[in-house]
Scaffold this motif. Structure first.
Motif, PDB file in Angstrom:
ATOM      1  N   LYS A  16       0.830  -1.199   0.000  1.00  0.00           N
ATOM      2  CA  LYS A  16       0.000   0.000   0.000  1.00  0.00           C
ATOM      3  C   LYS A  16       0.867   1.254   0.000  1.00  0.00           C
ATOM      4  O   LYS A  16       2.046   1.214   0.352  1.00  0.00           O
ATOM      5  CB  LYS A  16      -0.924   0.001   1.219  1.00  0.00           C
ATOM      6  CG  LYS A  16      -1.856  -1.195   1.292  1.00  0.00           C
ATOM      7  CD  LYS A  16      -2.785  -1.088   2.492  1.00  0.00           C
ATOM      8  CE  LYS A  16      -3.688  -2.313   2.598  1.00  0.00           C
ATOM      9  NZ  LYS A  16      -4.543  -2.463   1.411  1.00  0.00           N
ATOM     10  N   LEU A  17       0.263   2.386  -0.372  1.00  0.00           N
ATOM     11  CA  LEU A  17       0.964   3.660  -0.347  1.00  0.00           C
ATOM     12  C   LEU A  17       1.523   3.936   1.047  1.00  0.00           C
ATOM     13  O   LEU A  17       0.831   3.758   2.050  1.00  0.00           O
ATOM     14  CB  LEU A  17       0.028   4.801  -0.747  1.00  0.00           C
ATOM     15  CG  LEU A  17      -0.304   4.964  -2.227  1.00  0.00           C
ATOM     16  CD1 LEU A  17      -1.329   6.075  -2.412  1.00  0.00           C
ATOM     17  CD2 LEU A  17       0.946   5.244  -3.049  1.00  0.00           C
ATOM     18  N   GLY A  18       2.768   4.357   1.099  1.00  0.00           N
ATOM     19  CA  GLY A  18       3.400   4.691   2.368  1.00  0.00           C
ATOM     20  C   GLY A  18       4.020   3.523   3.094  1.00  0.00           C
ATOM     21  O   GLY A  18       4.674   3.705   4.122  1.00  0.00           O
ATOM     22  N   GLN A  19       3.845   2.319   2.554  1.00  0.00           N
ATOM     23  CA  GLN A  19       4.368   1.126   3.231  1.00  0.00           C
ATOM     24  C   GLN A  19       5.863   0.978   2.991  1.00  0.00           C
ATOM     25  O   GLN A  19       6.364   1.210   1.892  1.00  0.00           O
ATOM     26  CB  GLN A  19       3.633  -0.114   2.720  1.00  0.00           C
ATOM     27  CG  GLN A  19       4.097  -1.424   3.340  1.00  0.00           C
ATOM     28  CD  GLN A  19       3.305  -2.614   2.799  1.00  0.00           C
ATOM     29  OE1 GLN A  19       2.132  -2.503   2.464  1.00  0.00           O
ATOM     30  NE2 GLN A  19       3.973  -3.755   2.701  1.00  0.00           N
ATOM     31  N   ARG A  20       6.591   0.566   4.022  1.00  0.00           N
ATOM     32  CA  ARG A  20       8.008   0.253   3.883  1.00  0.00           C
ATOM     33  C   ARG A  20       8.145  -1.157   3.322  1.00  0.00           C
ATOM     34  O   ARG A  20       7.475  -2.084   3.781  1.00  0.00           O
ATOM     35  CB  ARG A  20       8.700   0.367   5.238  1.00  0.00           C
ATOM     36  CG  ARG A  20      10.164  -0.078   5.202  1.00  0.00           C
ATOM     37  CD  ARG A  20      10.908   0.210   6.496  1.00  0.00           C
ATOM     38  NE  ARG A  20      10.210  -0.284   7.684  1.00  0.00           N
ATOM     39  CZ  ARG A  20      10.790  -0.374   8.876  1.00  0.00           C
ATOM     40  NH1 ARG A  20      12.052   0.007   9.033  1.00  0.00           N
ATOM     41  NH2 ARG A  20      10.112  -0.811   9.911  1.00  0.00           N
ATOM     42  N   VAL A  21       9.017  -1.318   2.332  1.00  0.00           N
ATOM     43  CA  VAL A  21       9.220  -2.636   1.720  1.00  0.00           C
ATOM     44  C   VAL A  21      10.711  -2.944   1.649  1.00  0.00           C
ATOM     45  O   VAL A  21      11.552  -2.041   1.619  1.00  0.00           O
ATOM     46  CB  VAL A  21       8.602  -2.708   0.303  1.00  0.00           C
ATOM     47  CG1 VAL A  21       7.094  -2.568   0.368  1.00  0.00           C
ATOM     48  CG2 VAL A  21       9.197  -1.641  -0.611  1.00  0.00           C
ATOM     49  N   ARG A  22      11.007  -4.227   1.635  1.00  0.00           N
ATOM     50  CA  ARG A  22      12.387  -4.691   1.546  1.00  0.00           C
ATOM     51  C   ARG A  22      12.666  -5.285   0.163  1.00  0.00           C
ATOM     52  O   ARG A  22      11.748  -5.761  -0.514  1.00  0.00           O
ATOM     53  CB  ARG A  22      12.647  -5.755   2.614  1.00  0.00           C
ATOM     54  CG  ARG A  22      12.564  -5.227   4.047  1.00  0.00           C
ATOM     55  CD  ARG A  22      13.692  -4.284   4.367  1.00  0.00           C
ATOM     56  NE  ARG A  22      13.665  -3.821   5.760  1.00  0.00           N
ATOM     57  CZ  ARG A  22      14.518  -2.935   6.251  1.00  0.00           C
ATOM     58  NH1 ARG A  22      15.464  -2.430   5.459  1.00  0.00           N
ATOM     59  NH2 ARG A  22      14.435  -2.563   7.514  1.00  0.00           N
ATOM     60  N   LYS A  23      13.932  -5.273  -0.223  1.00  0.00           N
ATOM     61  CA  LYS A  23      14.324  -5.879  -1.485  1.00  0.00           C
ATOM     62  C   LYS A  23      13.906  -7.345  -1.501  1.00  0.00           C
ATOM     63  O   LYS A  23      14.163  -8.088  -0.551  1.00  0.00           O
ATOM     64  CB  LYS A  23      15.834  -5.764  -1.672  1.00  0.00           C
ATOM     65  CG  LYS A  23      16.336  -6.338  -2.992  1.00  0.00           C
ATOM     66  CD  LYS A  23      17.836  -6.144  -3.152  1.00  0.00           C
ATOM     67  CE  LYS A  23      18.302  -6.729  -4.480  1.00  0.00           C
ATOM     68  NZ  LYS A  23      19.766  -6.542  -4.664  1.00  0.00           N
TER      69      LYS A  23
END
Length: 342
Positions: free
Chosen positions: A264-271
């Motif tokens: 979702k918008l604003g979510q932190r994601v990892r490689k």
């Protein structure tokens, strides 16, 4: 020393007065006449000149509403300096609910424009000469394009101390330190020494209340920072720390099909994290969309159908990833709690 009036398109606006001036632009194909309205507020007191433009892409609605709310504020009666606010630049695209001009040209690649060129060149020249060139500062309002939604954020040359100060005053949670594309309004304005920000928020052909409220709030904060408006004495305006991205990337669809987003918008994601899945609509076959980098999601596609290679998710990369995510969360909470500015 007495403050002088300003002239725009043959009209004179005296100190302490405001006017809506219609800039002459090429007729529509029906030859019924056309014009680009500009709200001009010329304060009694000396101060900088600021331009605000919206709907350079004709389907970007949020900026139109931001300008409408801004110019209705009683605070502008006590303005220092001069404000030029254009609610709809691309009037032809706006009429057609289209991003581009009737000849499919992107107006935001034809600045500063020229006489005797395409419709885009003519329109760009009218805006640039009458609105942009007389200013020292500017803000260009945009939304996502082509069924994509953008998290509220700023774009600009954050290596420039003046632009960085403008961005911090605006109060968006995130900013991209990126150069404007050649031919864009921001690029051409900066070439002329006009310090300019670009505000991205929401999606095309839709109003998004949070994006609009954040836009109005940001503009009034910026005008306070520039000395054009007197800061409110009743309560100090809350702000969240702005985080600046050092890189960004688009995650592209690995196959054609139907996309079901997970991030979702604003979510932190990892490689390597799964951002969503693309399904074959006629079988159980599926393809995972993986994040190529660590970052925060600042743009997502809202249309389920995708083709291989489509830009589906936009990731901004930060040195302090947790702080970037926290700024987004704090900003969302603040905008939900705060009473709309008037």
């Amino acid at each position: 020393m007495k403050r002088m009036p300003v002239e725009i398109a043959g009209k004179t606006v005296a100190p302490g007065e405001s006017a809506t001036v219609v800039l002459p632009v090429p007729d529509t194909s029906l030859r019924q006449g056309a014009g680009m309205p500009v709200h001009v507020f010329h304060g009694r007191r000396e101060g900088p000149a600021l331009f605000i433009t919206a709907a350079i892409h004709g389907d970007e609605m949020n900026g139109i509403e931001i300008v409408r709310r801004l110019v209705g504020m009683k605070r502008l009666q006590r303005l220092s300096g001069t404000l030029y606010a254009v609610p709809v630049v691309n009037i032809y695209g706006f009429i057609a609910n289209a991003r581009y001009l009737p000849d499919r040209r992107d107006l935001n690649r034809f600045f500063p424009g020229k006489a005797g060129g395409s419709l885009a060149s003519e329109l760009a020249k009218v805006l640039f000469e009458n609105v942009v060139a007389p200013c020292q500062f500017g803000v260009d309002l945009h939304t996502g394009s082509n069924h994509r939604t953008n998290l509220p954020h700023l774009r600009g040359n954050m290596d420039d101390e003046v632009v960085l100060g403008m961005a911090e005053a605006y109060g968006a949670p995130l900013a991209l330190n990126v150069a404007g594309a050649e031919g864009s309004l921001r690029y051409s304005a900066e070439e002329c020494g006009v310090k300019t920000l670009l505000y991205e928020a929401g999606e095309a052909l839709r109003f998004d209340e949070l994006s609009i409220r954040a836009g109005v709030r940001g503009l009034t904060s910026l005008m306070e920072h520039l000395g054009m408006l007197t800061p409110r004495k009743t309560a100090r305006r809350k702000k969240v720390p702005m985080q600046i991205a050092h890189d960004r990337t688009w995650c592209r669809a690995p196959a054609s099909g139907v996309f079901k987003a997970g991030a979702k918008l604003g979510q932190r994601v990892r490689k390597g994290e799964i951002l969503g899945t693309i399904y074959d609509p006629f079988s159980n076959q599926s393809y995972a969309l993986e994040s190529p980098k660590n970052g925060v999601v600042i743009g997502v596609q809202s249309l389920p159908s995708v083709y291989k290679g489509d830009a589906v998710t936009h990731i901004a990369c930060f040195e302090a990833l947790a702080k970037a995510e926290a700024s987004v969360d704090q900003f969302s909470e603040l905008m939900m709690e705060e009473t709309p500015i008037s």
